[in-house]
Scaffold this motif. Sequence first.
Motif, PDB file in Angstrom:
ATOM      1  N   GLU A  95       2.041   7.369  -1.131  1.00 33.54           N
ATOM      2  CA  GLU A  95       2.165   6.044  -1.757  1.00 33.54           C
ATOM      3  C   GLU A  95       1.013   5.134  -1.323  1.00 33.54           C
ATOM      4  N   LYS A  96       0.761   5.171  -0.021  1.00 32.98           N
ATOM      5  CA  LYS A  96      -0.318   4.327   0.520  1.00 32.98           C
ATOM      6  C   LYS A  96      -1.651   4.657  -0.153  1.00 32.98           C
ATOM      7  N   GLN A  97      -1.926   5.951  -0.278  1.00 32.50           N
ATOM      8  CA  GLN A  97      -3.202   6.360  -0.873  1.00 32.50           C
ATOM      9  C   GLN A  97      -3.296   5.918  -2.332  1.00 32.50           C
ATOM     10  N   ALA A  98      -2.192   6.081  -3.046  1.00 30.96           N
ATOM     11  CA  ALA A  98      -2.177   5.683  -4.467  1.00 30.96           C
ATOM     12  C   ALA A  98      -2.420   4.174  -4.608  1.00 30.96           C
ATOM     13  N   LEU A  99      -1.781   3.415  -3.733  1.00 27.86           N
ATOM     14  CA  LEU A  99      -1.958   1.953  -3.768  1.00 27.86           C
ATOM     15  C   LEU A  99      -3.397   1.569  -3.408  1.00 27.86           C
TER      16      LEU A  99
ATOM     17  N   GLN B  15      -1.893  -9.564  -6.110  1.00 28.62           N
ATOM     18  CA  GLN B  15      -0.514 -10.056  -5.995  1.00 28.62           C
ATOM     19  C   GLN B  15       0.453  -9.082  -6.670  1.00 28.62           C
ATOM     20  N   GLU B  16       0.018  -8.512  -7.769  1.00 24.55           N
ATOM     21  CA  GLU B  16       0.865  -7.536  -8.476  1.00 24.55           C
ATOM     22  C   GLU B  16       1.092  -6.290  -7.611  1.00 24.55           C
ATOM     23  N   ILE B  17       0.068  -5.917  -6.852  1.00 24.17           N
ATOM     24  CA  ILE B  17       0.219  -4.783  -5.920  1.00 24.17           C
ATOM     25  C   ILE B  17       1.258  -5.137  -4.847  1.00 24.17           C
ATOM     26  N   LYS B  18       1.129  -6.349  -4.316  1.00 21.73           N
ATOM     27  CA  LYS B  18       2.094  -6.799  -3.293  1.00 21.73           C
ATOM     28  C   LYS B  18       3.512  -6.795  -3.862  1.00 21.73           C
TER      29      LYS B  18
ATOM     30  N   LEU C  68       4.601  -4.962  -6.230  1.00 20.38           N
ATOM     31  CA  LEU C  68       5.005  -3.563  -6.412  1.00 20.38           C
ATOM     32  C   LEU C  68       5.509  -2.981  -5.086  1.00 20.38           C
ATOM     33  N   VAL C  69       4.774  -3.262  -4.019  1.00 16.06           N
ATOM     34  CA  VAL C  69       5.183  -2.776  -2.686  1.00 16.06           C
ATOM     35  C   VAL C  69       6.565  -3.322  -2.342  1.00 16.06           C
ATOM     36  N   LYS C  70       6.739  -4.605  -2.603  1.00 12.03           N
ATOM     37  CA  LYS C  70       8.028  -5.257  -2.303  1.00 12.03           C
ATOM     38  C   LYS C  70       9.139  -4.618  -3.136  1.00 12.03           C
ATOM     39  N   ALA C  71       8.846  -4.366  -4.394  1.00 14.26           N
ATOM     40  CA  ALA C  71       9.846  -3.755  -5.280  1.00 14.26           C
ATOM     41  C   ALA C  71      10.214  -2.350  -4.785  1.00 14.26           C
ATOM     42  N   LYS C  72       9.218  -1.612  -4.327  1.00 15.21           N
ATOM     43  CA  LYS C  72       9.470  -0.265  -3.786  1.00 15.21           C
ATOM     44  C   LYS C  72      10.383  -0.356  -2.559  1.00 15.21           C
TER      45      LYS C  72
ATOM     46  N   ALA D 181      -7.591  -7.063   3.770  1.00 16.58           N
ATOM     47  CA  ALA D 181      -6.335  -7.550   4.361  1.00 16.58           C
ATOM     48  C   ALA D 181      -5.137  -6.831   3.737  1.00 16.58           C
ATOM     49  N   LEU D 182      -5.194  -6.631   2.432  1.00 18.99           N
ATOM     50  CA  LEU D 182      -4.072  -5.963   1.752  1.00 18.99           C
ATOM     51  C   LEU D 182      -4.024  -4.473   2.113  1.00 18.99           C
ATOM     52  N   ILE D 183      -5.189  -3.859   2.208  1.00 19.02           N
ATOM     53  CA  ILE D 183      -5.233  -2.437   2.598  1.00 19.02           C
ATOM     54  C   ILE D 183      -4.656  -2.262   4.010  1.00 19.02           C
ATOM     55  N   ASP D 184      -5.032  -3.163   4.903  1.00 18.45           N
ATOM     56  CA  ASP D 184      -4.502  -3.098   6.280  1.00 18.45           C
ATOM     57  C   ASP D 184      -2.977  -3.259   6.277  1.00 18.45           C
ATOM     58  N   GLU D 185      -2.530  -4.175   5.437  1.00 18.22           N
ATOM     59  CA  GLU D 185      -1.084  -4.443   5.321  1.00 18.22           C
ATOM     60  C   GLU D 185      -0.350  -3.183   4.836  1.00 18.22           C
ATOM     61  N   ILE D 186      -0.941  -2.535   3.863  1.00 14.09           N
ATOM     62  CA  ILE D 186      -0.334  -1.311   3.310  1.00 14.09           C
ATOM     63  C   ILE D 186      -0.344  -0.190   4.359  1.00 14.09           C
ATOM     64  N   ASP D 187      -1.464  -0.067   5.055  1.00 21.20           N
ATOM     65  CA  ASP D 187      -1.571   0.976   6.092  1.00 21.20           C
ATOM     66  C   ASP D 187      -0.516   0.798   7.187  1.00 21.20           C
ATOM     67  N   ARG D 188      -0.212  -0.451   7.484  1.00 17.21           N
ATOM     68  CA  ARG D 188       0.754  -0.736   8.565  1.00 17.21           C
ATOM     69  C   ARG D 188       2.210  -0.650   8.103  1.00 17.21           C
ATOM     70  N   ASN D 189       2.394  -0.553   6.801  1.00 15.96           N
ATOM     71  CA  ASN D 189       3.760  -0.619   6.258  1.00 15.96           C
ATOM     72  C   ASN D 189       4.516   0.694   6.528  1.00 15.96           C
ATOM     73  N   PRO D 190       5.591   0.617   7.320  1.00 19.05           N
ATOM     74  CA  PRO D 190       6.321   1.847   7.679  1.00 19.05           C
ATOM     75  C   PRO D 190       7.213   2.370   6.546  1.00 19.05           C
ATOM     76  N   ASN D 191       7.376   1.560   5.519  1.00 20.47           N
ATOM     77  CA  ASN D 191       8.285   1.944   4.430  1.00 20.47           C
ATOM     78  C   ASN D 191       7.585   2.683   3.291  1.00 20.47           C
ATOM     79  N   LEU D 192       6.295   2.953   3.469  1.00 23.17           N
ATOM     80  CA  LEU D 192       5.547   3.655   2.421  1.00 23.17           C
ATOM     81  C   LEU D 192       5.105   5.023   2.935  1.00 23.17           C
ATOM     82  N   THR D 193       5.163   5.999   2.066  1.00 23.06           N
ATOM     83  CA  THR D 193       4.672   7.336   2.444  1.00 23.06           C
ATOM     84  C   THR D 193       3.143   7.332   2.396  1.00 23.06           C
ATOM     85  N   ASP D 194       2.548   8.337   3.012  1.00 20.13           N
ATOM     86  CA  ASP D 194       1.076   8.447   2.981  1.00 20.13           C
ATOM     87  C   ASP D 194       0.579   8.562   1.545  1.00 20.13           C
TER      88      ASP D 194
END
Length: 211
Positions: free
Chosen positions: A150-154, A190-193, A195-199, A135-148
Amino acid sequence: KAEELANSIINNINKATSNQAVSQVQTAGNHAIEQVHANEIPKAKIDANKDVDKQVQALIDEIDRNPNLTDKEKQALKDRINQILQQGHNDINNALTKEEIEQAKAQLAQALQDIKDLVKAKEDAKQDVDKQVQALIDEIDRNPNLTDKEKQALKDRINQILQQGHNDINNAMTKEAIEQAKERLAQALQEIKNLVKAKENAKQDVDKRVQ
């Protein structure tokens, strides 16, 4: 057999014509009944030991066939089962009555059930963490505010967390340990989430300043 003997003794008591005769019949009868029970106990022990051996072997076979357990998990569970079996044999062999034999069997059956419950809890926990991670990976993949990148690193980090979660669940030998493993994984996700929010917040802040 003891019941037949008791009926026979009662018949003899009925036939007795004096107090002394009654007493003699009763004493002899009691001794005979004790002897029957004494002979029954060893057989009951043999039967009980065979029975628990069968139960244990069935569970070991079940664990060996389980595709959701690692070899290490299987071995740890089988070691635990063999300890339970050893304890069961000891309790049966030390039993002095049929009731104690039955108690020993019941205790062993409960201990084996606990193992089955543990296996089920492990399977459920792994499925649960897999879902959370996906679910979190899907969320990250769909996030338009992250670069590819960034997504891969996460996602790499998330997969490390998942691997650790699986390892912790694999090593858990109690339901409490499984729950702790799940909590640690949930916290790490949750810490990953966070981090994404902070970014996202930081990027928005920069954009605002530029404007």
